[in-house]
Design a protein around this motif. Structure first.
Motif, mmCIF file in Angstrom:
data_model
loop_
_atom_site.group_PDB
_atom_site.id
_atom_site.type_symbol
_atom_site.label_atom_id
_atom_site.label_comp_id
_atom_site.label_asym_id
_atom_site.label_seq_id
_atom_site.Cartn_x
_atom_site.Cartn_y
_atom_site.Cartn_z
ATOM 1 N N TRP A 20 5.937 3.576 -7.512
ATOM 2 C CA TRP A 20 5.056 2.450 -7.777
ATOM 3 C C TRP A 20 4.297 2.147 -6.490
ATOM 4 O O TRP A 20 4.839 2.240 -5.389
ATOM 5 C CB TRP A 20 5.952 1.288 -8.218
ATOM 6 C CG TRP A 20 5.276 0.045 -8.664
ATOM 7 C CD1 TRP A 20 4.204 -0.060 -9.493
ATOM 8 C CD2 TRP A 20 5.666 -1.287 -8.329
ATOM 9 N NE1 TRP A 20 3.896 -1.381 -9.691
ATOM 10 C CE2 TRP A 20 4.777 -2.156 -8.987
ATOM 11 C CE3 TRP A 20 6.667 -1.827 -7.544
ATOM 12 C CZ2 TRP A 20 4.863 -3.528 -8.873
ATOM 13 C CZ3 TRP A 20 6.759 -3.195 -7.435
ATOM 14 C CH2 TRP A 20 5.865 -4.032 -8.093
ATOM 15 N N PHE A 21 3.003 1.758 -6.590
ATOM 16 C CA PHE A 21 2.160 1.624 -5.401
ATOM 17 C C PHE A 21 2.733 0.692 -4.333
ATOM 18 O O PHE A 21 2.701 1.050 -3.144
ATOM 19 C CB PHE A 21 0.738 1.184 -5.777
ATOM 20 C CG PHE A 21 -0.137 1.022 -4.578
ATOM 21 C CD1 PHE A 21 -0.620 2.129 -3.892
ATOM 22 C CD2 PHE A 21 -0.439 -0.236 -4.094
ATOM 23 C CE1 PHE A 21 -1.404 1.988 -2.760
ATOM 24 C CE2 PHE A 21 -1.219 -0.389 -2.965
ATOM 25 C CZ PHE A 21 -1.713 0.726 -2.303
ATOM 26 N N PRO A 22 3.248 -0.492 -4.658
ATOM 27 C CA PRO A 22 3.811 -1.334 -3.591
ATOM 28 C C PRO A 22 4.959 -0.658 -2.839
ATOM 29 O O PRO A 22 5.105 -0.847 -1.634
ATOM 30 C CB PRO A 22 4.289 -2.587 -4.334
ATOM 31 C CG PRO A 22 3.387 -2.664 -5.523
ATOM 32 C CD PRO A 22 3.164 -1.235 -5.933
ATOM 33 N N VAL A 23 5.750 0.150 -3.529
ATOM 34 C CA VAL A 23 6.832 0.892 -2.856
ATOM 35 C C VAL A 23 6.234 1.944 -1.926
ATOM 36 O O VAL A 23 6.689 2.112 -0.797
ATOM 37 C CB VAL A 23 7.780 1.533 -3.887
ATOM 38 C CG1 VAL A 23 8.801 2.416 -3.201
ATOM 39 C CG2 VAL A 23 8.453 0.462 -4.728
ATOM 40 N N GLN A 24 5.187 2.633 -2.377
ATOM 41 C CA GLN A 24 4.500 3.609 -1.526
ATOM 42 C C GLN A 24 3.969 2.928 -0.267
ATOM 43 O O GLN A 24 4.128 3.437 0.846
ATOM 44 C CB GLN A 24 3.314 4.245 -2.258
ATOM 45 C CG GLN A 24 3.665 5.169 -3.365
ATOM 46 C CD GLN A 24 2.401 5.714 -4.026
ATOM 47 O OE1 GLN A 24 1.282 5.426 -3.617
ATOM 48 N NE2 GLN A 24 2.594 6.513 -5.061
ATOM 49 N N LEU A 27 6.804 2.004 2.185
ATOM 50 C CA LEU A 27 7.370 3.194 2.831
ATOM 51 C C LEU A 27 6.420 3.787 3.864
ATOM 52 O O LEU A 27 6.829 4.156 4.967
ATOM 53 C CB LEU A 27 7.725 4.249 1.784
ATOM 54 C CG LEU A 27 8.923 3.926 0.904
ATOM 55 C CD1 LEU A 27 9.056 4.957 -0.203
ATOM 56 C CD2 LEU A 27 10.195 3.868 1.735
ATOM 57 N N VAL A 28 5.142 3.859 3.536
ATOM 58 C CA VAL A 28 4.161 4.414 4.474
ATOM 59 C C VAL A 28 4.011 3.499 5.687
ATOM 60 O O VAL A 28 3.973 3.959 6.830
ATOM 61 C CB VAL A 28 2.811 4.659 3.766
ATOM 62 C CG1 VAL A 28 1.718 4.977 4.764
ATOM 63 C CG2 VAL A 28 2.949 5.793 2.769
ATOM 64 N N MET A 29 3.952 2.189 5.474
ATOM 65 C CA MET A 29 3.827 1.250 6.592
ATOM 66 C C MET A 29 5.076 1.254 7.470
ATOM 67 O O MET A 29 4.972 1.086 8.693
ATOM 68 C CB MET A 29 3.552 -0.170 6.088
ATOM 69 C CG MET A 29 2.173 -0.360 5.511
ATOM 70 S SD MET A 29 0.870 -0.071 6.726
ATOM 71 C CE MET A 29 0.119 1.387 6.104
#
Length: 66
Positions: A20-24, A27-29
């Motif tokens: 899901w985008f908020p999880v992505q 994790l990236v941040m």
């Protein structure tokens, strides 16, 4: 060795792309923010130290100035 690394990266990339985008984003941040802060700190340290190594200090006037 590189085959194993590329296979791991492909698996990780696929796993991340399916989140899901908020999880992505989180994790990236969590990786990019510390990495960018570290790179900025190293570059700042180098900019402060390298002129002293070559004999230029902030107190000296640039050539041609009176």
């Amino acid at each position: 060795m590189l085959d194993g690394l590329t296979a791991w990266w492909d698996t990780f990339e696929l796993w991340l792309a399916q989140r899901w985008f908020p999880v992505q984003f989180v994790l990236v941040m969590a990786v990019l923010v510390p990495l960018c802060l570290g790179v900025a700190w190293v570059l700042g340290w180098l900019v402060d130290r390298l002129p002293h190594r070559f004999g230029v200090t902030r107190e000296q006037e640039p050539p041609g100035r009176s």
